[in-house]
Design a protein around this motif. Structure first.
Motif, short mmCIF file in Angstrom:
data_model
loop_
_atom_site.label_atom_id
_atom_site.label_comp_id
_atom_site.label_asym_id
_atom_site.label_seq_id
_atom_site.Cartn_x
_atom_site.Cartn_y
_atom_site.Cartn_z
N SER A 22 50.27 37.97 44.66
CA SER A 22 49.01 38.02 45.24
C SER A 22 48.11 38.61 44.10
CB SER A 22 48.86 39.02 46.40
OG SER A 22 49.70 38.85 47.56
N GLY A 23 47.34 37.71 43.72
CA GLY A 23 46.12 37.94 42.75
C GLY A 23 46.85 38.37 41.27
N SER A 25 47.33 38.01 37.79
CA SER A 25 46.68 37.49 36.50
C SER A 25 47.47 38.14 35.22
CB SER A 25 45.24 37.99 36.44
OG SER A 25 44.70 37.16 37.42
N THR A 39 45.83 33.16 35.86
CA THR A 39 44.71 33.55 36.85
C THR A 39 44.81 33.48 38.15
OG1 THR A 39 43.67 32.47 34.82
CG2 THR A 39 42.38 33.15 36.68
N ASP A 40 44.70 34.77 38.69
CA ASP A 40 44.94 35.00 40.35
C ASP A 40 45.71 34.15 41.18
OD1 ASP A 40 43.45 36.37 42.29
OD2 ASP A 40 42.00 34.79 42.68
N ASP A 42 48.39 33.39 43.65
CA ASP A 42 48.81 33.75 45.15
C ASP A 42 49.92 32.55 45.35
OD1 ASP A 42 46.92 35.88 45.64
OD2 ASP A 42 45.63 34.35 46.19
N SER A 76 47.36 42.20 36.56
CA SER A 76 46.54 42.62 37.70
C SER A 76 47.43 41.91 38.76
CB SER A 76 45.31 42.23 37.89
OG SER A 76 44.88 40.97 37.72
N GLY A 77 47.44 42.39 40.19
CA GLY A 77 47.84 41.65 41.19
C GLY A 77 49.23 42.65 41.62
N GLN A 231 46.74 28.35 36.42
CA GLN A 231 46.46 28.35 37.63
C GLN A 231 47.30 27.44 38.44
OE1 GLN A 231 42.00 28.55 38.52
NE2 GLN A 231 41.82 28.27 36.25
#
Length: 249
Positions: A22-23, A25, A39-40, A42, A76-77, A231
């Motif tokens: 989830s999210g 990066s 990048t982000d 999910d 992150s995530g 992505q």
């Protein structure tokens, strides 16, 4: 209830856990030299599901696989495997978790040349303290190498070496199997054998993620995730996965 629904439920009932990103990066470098590898992201992968990740070189496929398996950390995530978020745990604990829950299959096998096929599977059990050495003949038999246990890697074909690496990855009974271009160094016939093993592994209840650039190989998957520039640009459900024995490329 449809046959497909029954099949899905039976897989899920046998499984121990999936993976949820989830999210997520990841960036390498800073400033003008920064490369945004992911990048982000999910992505949910269910127990008993085989997911193929497709994309050109540099699209972020291998970074995604490494982060999913705890080899690299995300900036992150969250990454949840078998119900546990691994994104915030310390490196030593992460290594223990990876050992206990994740199996890896690499394109170039990574077998120890001085050990036999049997010993290459046994060594992971000895190093991790997980699994049962008594199951090694069963694992080699499952990958079609019951009569090759005493052969060294140099005495095996590329396809046979990759099958040893799959037996090794399964020796610790992981919840999740991650495969990075597992057929990239193989011809079509031996590649089919490896794809069949991955397909069967997912049907036995494990989540399987296969990174590949090969559209034909991806056709065996339950879902195909397409990546570009770090992505996910598409996530396609395959209503009728191709049987691995029929794949051509």
């Amino acid at each position: 209830m449809s046959d497909n629904t029954k099949k899905h439920r039976s897989r899920t009932d046998r499984a121990r856990g999936g993976i949820q990103l989830s999210g997520v990066s990841k960036t390498y470098g800073v400033g003008e030299a920064a490369v945004h590898a992911l990048t982000d992201i999910d992505l949910d992968i269910a127990p008993g599901e085989l997911v193929a990740v497709l994309g050109a070189s540099g699209s972020g496929k291998t970074t995604l696989l490494n982060i999913a398996g705890g080899i690299e950390s995300a900036d992150s995530g969250s990454i949840v495997i078998a119900g546990q978020d691994i994104s915030g745990i310390k490196p030593a604990a992460l290594g223990d978790f990876r050992r206990d829950h994740v199996g890896f299959v690499f394109q170039f096998f990574n077998l120890i040349p001085s050990l036999t096929a049997r010993e290459n599977v046994e060594v992971i059990i000895e190093l991790t303290g997980r699994g049962d050495r008594r199951r090694v003949p069963e694992l080699l038999s499952a990958v079609g190498l019951a009569d090759r246990g005493d052969h060294f890697p140099a005495q095996l074909s590329g396809g046979q070496q990759q099958r040893v690496s799959i037996a090794r990855a399964l020796a610790t009974d992981p919840d999740l199997l991650l495969a990075d271009e597992p057929t990239g160094a193989l011809d079509v016939a031996t590649g089919r054998e490896v794809l069949a093993l991955l397909q069967q592994t997912s049907r036995d209840g494990r989540g399987v993620v296969m990174v590949t650039h090969n559209e034909a190989a991806a056709a065996i998957a339950d879902r195909v995730v397409r990546m570009r520039d770090g992505q996910v640009i598409a996530c396609e459900t395959n209503a009728s996965p191709v049987d691995a024995a029929t794949v051509r490329w």
